[in-house]
Write a protein that holds these residues in place. Structure first.
Motif, mmCIF file in Angstrom:
data_model
loop_
_atom_site.group_PDB
_atom_site.id
_atom_site.type_symbol
_atom_site.label_atom_id
_atom_site.label_comp_id
_atom_site.label_asym_id
_atom_site.label_seq_id
_atom_site.Cartn_x
_atom_site.Cartn_y
_atom_site.Cartn_z
ATOM 1 N N HIS A 91 0.852 -1.195 0.000
ATOM 2 C CA HIS A 91 0.000 0.000 0.000
ATOM 3 C C HIS A 91 0.886 1.243 0.000
ATOM 4 O O HIS A 91 1.680 1.432 0.928
ATOM 5 N N VAL A 92 0.766 2.083 -1.026
ATOM 6 C CA VAL A 92 1.561 3.300 -1.152
ATOM 7 C C VAL A 92 0.650 4.456 -1.531
ATOM 8 O O VAL A 92 -0.193 4.330 -2.427
ATOM 9 N N LEU A 93 0.820 5.602 -0.838
ATOM 10 C CA LEU A 93 -0.036 6.767 -1.066
ATOM 11 C C LEU A 93 0.660 7.888 -1.821
ATOM 12 O O LEU A 93 0.006 8.652 -2.524
ATOM 13 N N ASP A 94 1.967 8.049 -1.668
ATOM 14 C CA ASP A 94 2.640 9.234 -2.180
ATOM 15 C C ASP A 94 2.818 9.188 -3.699
ATOM 16 O O ASP A 94 3.172 8.161 -4.272
ATOM 17 N N LYS A 95 2.569 10.343 -4.318
ATOM 18 C CA LYS A 95 2.802 10.523 -5.746
ATOM 19 C C LYS A 95 3.499 11.856 -6.007
ATOM 20 O O LYS A 95 3.426 12.406 -7.101
ATOM 21 N N HIS A 96 4.159 12.370 -4.990
ATOM 22 C CA HIS A 96 4.779 13.687 -5.088
ATOM 23 C C HIS A 96 6.239 13.600 -4.667
ATOM 24 O O HIS A 96 6.699 12.567 -4.171
ATOM 25 N N VAL A 150 1.117 15.856 5.337
ATOM 26 C CA VAL A 150 -0.113 15.069 5.529
ATOM 27 C C VAL A 150 -1.262 15.671 4.729
ATOM 28 O O VAL A 150 -2.104 14.944 4.185
ATOM 29 N N LEU A 151 -1.276 17.003 4.615
ATOM 30 C CA LEU A 151 -2.405 17.702 3.998
ATOM 31 C C LEU A 151 -2.249 17.939 2.506
ATOM 32 O O LEU A 151 -3.225 18.245 1.821
ATOM 33 N N ARG A 152 -1.036 17.815 1.987
ATOM 34 C CA ARG A 152 -0.793 18.258 0.615
ATOM 35 C C ARG A 152 -1.479 17.397 -0.444
ATOM 36 O O ARG A 152 -1.875 17.907 -1.497
ATOM 37 N N LYS A 165 -0.082 18.097 -9.660
ATOM 38 C CA LYS A 165 0.713 16.904 -9.388
ATOM 39 C C LYS A 165 1.609 17.030 -8.162
ATOM 40 O O LYS A 165 1.736 16.103 -7.381
ATOM 41 N N ASN A 166 2.255 18.166 -7.998
ATOM 42 C CA ASN A 166 3.294 18.255 -6.970
ATOM 43 C C ASN A 166 3.146 19.533 -6.153
ATOM 44 O O ASN A 166 4.078 20.310 -6.007
ATOM 45 N N PHE A 167 1.971 19.732 -5.594
ATOM 46 C CA PHE A 167 1.685 20.945 -4.820
ATOM 47 C C PHE A 167 2.448 20.935 -3.493
ATOM 48 O O PHE A 167 2.650 19.883 -2.878
ATOM 49 N N VAL A 195 8.151 5.827 4.437
ATOM 50 C CA VAL A 195 8.183 7.075 5.213
ATOM 51 C C VAL A 195 8.578 8.237 4.315
ATOM 52 O O VAL A 195 9.615 8.195 3.638
ATOM 53 N N GLU A 196 7.747 9.281 4.317
ATOM 54 C CA GLU A 196 8.101 10.521 3.647
ATOM 55 C C GLU A 196 8.899 11.381 4.611
ATOM 56 O O GLU A 196 8.380 11.861 5.615
#
Length: 463
Positions: free
Chosen positions: A71-76, A95-97, A107-109, A400-401
């Motif tokens: 499971h992966v959430l990050d795309k930035h 967490v909010l971005r 895409k990368n806010f 971990v980000e």
């Protein structure tokens, strides 16, 4: 045996037979024991020519490293706090971005960390001066007063402090208040702020001792706060009252929202109610019962915000709630002791990554609770869980980000073995609704107050 300090400051004992200094015979024994062990000689040869971390790095652990996740959430891209202790602000905004980026279809806010950094410094200066007034009847050598004076305005912070800032000041996109030399390298700015606040403390305490009226004390405090604002504005820039927000989305479509205040921007684009989050910690000390809420004396930034409060629970509950949040598409803010068993180039944490015990022939056996009690461990860094690898529903490792740039690990994203999670993760912020009903009710209880120097408040004392 009763120890005390003699007139010259030397340690003495009432039982002189037991008050032994290191004797030549002791050194002879140590030397002989070292010389007789061939393994120690090999370790000496290796470590005198190399970093001990290179020698202690466990090859079996390195060979087992796998960065893939179920499971992966990050795309930035990962962010970079540079030479500052703003990890908690970076982690909170990270967490909010994703929600904000989805709402704007970009895409990368990235939010402005400098915006919240400015207001945190200003609010924390006020919080510190109020604490100095509250303790004005105590001597400056009082342990609490001395602790506060040693750390009057650090960069670090806690989740509740992040929420207090966003609630009061909102957020802005990075372009509205970009990085400066001092936001990325806070040493000189903090040096000036510490001096301003310590001088202000001297003056406020003197006025209190002289018995002057509250109005005169308030006037001097306001002068100190005005000086703090000037220092911040010089180093970080003047915060905008509003800004023109327009952008091109991922499909190339142009959007313009017009002039927005930071609070209006937050209401429109955050997509999360920060009031729904609660802080959970794993504090296994016997003095900290599970299922109880805690706070730390004089820990905070916004004076009229709710106190920094957390609920102490079992690490397995923290583990399961974190995994469930990620499975539901929610990244998780957390605090840990990042320097333990970590390898930056690999971007990896594992509880057995370095075998220092074999190198030194020392049994390193402190438990997590004992590390807290004996000042061996405390929270030093905040980051965001953005992934988890589950096998039959059980976490094996975590993604971990970090906020240390993109040149290390997997372009700034680290991998954490679950063994490290249990030993060195202390705190997470999750939705209240995920807690069992019994624990939700515990959140309404009066928290136990820990002293200002307790390690559970250490994350707010960074840099």
């Amino acid at each position: 045996m009763l120890w005390n300090l003699g007139e010259n400051g030397a340690m003495t004992s009432n039982d002189t037979a037991l008050a032994r200094a290191v004797a030549p015979s002791d050194i002879a024994r140590y030397r002989a024991a070292f010389a007789s062990d061939v393994r120690l000689k090999v370790a000496q040869n290796a470590v005198t020519k190399n970093s001990v971390d290179e020698i202690a790095l466990d090859r079996d652990v390195v060979m087992s490293i796998d960065h893939s996740m179920s499971h992966v959430l990050d795309k930035h891209e990962a962010t970079n706090q540079k030479r500052s202790g703003r990890c908690w602000l970076f982690a909170g905004l990270n967490v909010l971005r994703s929600n904000a980026a989805a709402r704007m279809n970009v895409k990368n806010f990235e939010f402005s960390q400098t915006w919240l950094h400015f207001w945190d410094k200003l609010e924390r200066a006020n919080y510190f001066l109020e604490a100095m007034l509250a303790t004005a009847d105590r001597d400056v050598d009082d342990r609490t007063v001395a602790h506060l004076l040693a750390n009057p305005i650090d960069d670090g912070g806690q989740w509740n402090m992040f929420v207090a800032l966003v609630r009061k000041y909102g957020v802005v996109p990075k372009a509205a208040m970009p990085e400066t030399e001092s936001s990325s390298n806070t040493g000189q700015m903090n040096r000036a702020l510490r001096t301003v606040l310590r001088q202000g403390t001297r003056d406020l305490r003197a006025l209190h001792t002289a018995g002057v009226g509250d109005d005169e004390i308030a006037e001097r405090k306001d002068q100190v706060m005005a000086a703090v604002y000037r220092v911040l504005a010089i180093h970080l820039g003047t915060p905008p009252e509003s800004f023109l927000w327009q952008w091109n989305d991922a499909d190339g479509t142009f959007h313009r929202d017009g002039q927005l205040t930071p609070v209006e921007f937050a209401e429109k684009y955050l997509g999360a109610d920060l009031e729904d989050y609660v802080c959970l910690v794993h504090d296994p000390r016997e003095s900290s019962p599970q299922g109880r809420t805690f706070t730390v004396e004089f820990l905070g930034n916004v004076a009229d915000a709710p106190p920094v409060t957390y609920l102490n629970v079992d690490i397995d509950l923290i583990r399961s709630l974190t995994a469930a949040s990620i499975q539901d598409g929610e990244p998780v803010w957390f605090g840990c002791d990042t320097g333990k068993q970590a390898q930056r180039a690999l971007g990896y944490w594992d509880a057995a990554l370095y075998d220092y015990g074999s190198v030194y022939d020392v049994d390193f056996s402190l438990t997590k609770a004992e590390r807290l009690l004996h000042h061996e461990s405390l929270m030093t860094h905040a980051m965001v869980f953005t992934g988890v690898d589950l096998h039959d529903g059980v976490p094996r490792r975590w993604r971990v980000e970090n906020s240390w740039g993109t040149d290390k690990a997997d372009k700034g994203f680290w991998t954490m073995n679950d063994s490290w999670f249990g030993e060195h993760v202390f705190e997470v912020a999750v939705h209240r609704s995920r807690l069992p009903e019994e624990l939700q009710q515990r959140l309404n209880e009066q928290p136990i107050t820990l002293p200002a120097w307790d390690p559970m408040g250490a994350l707010a004392r960074g840099r």
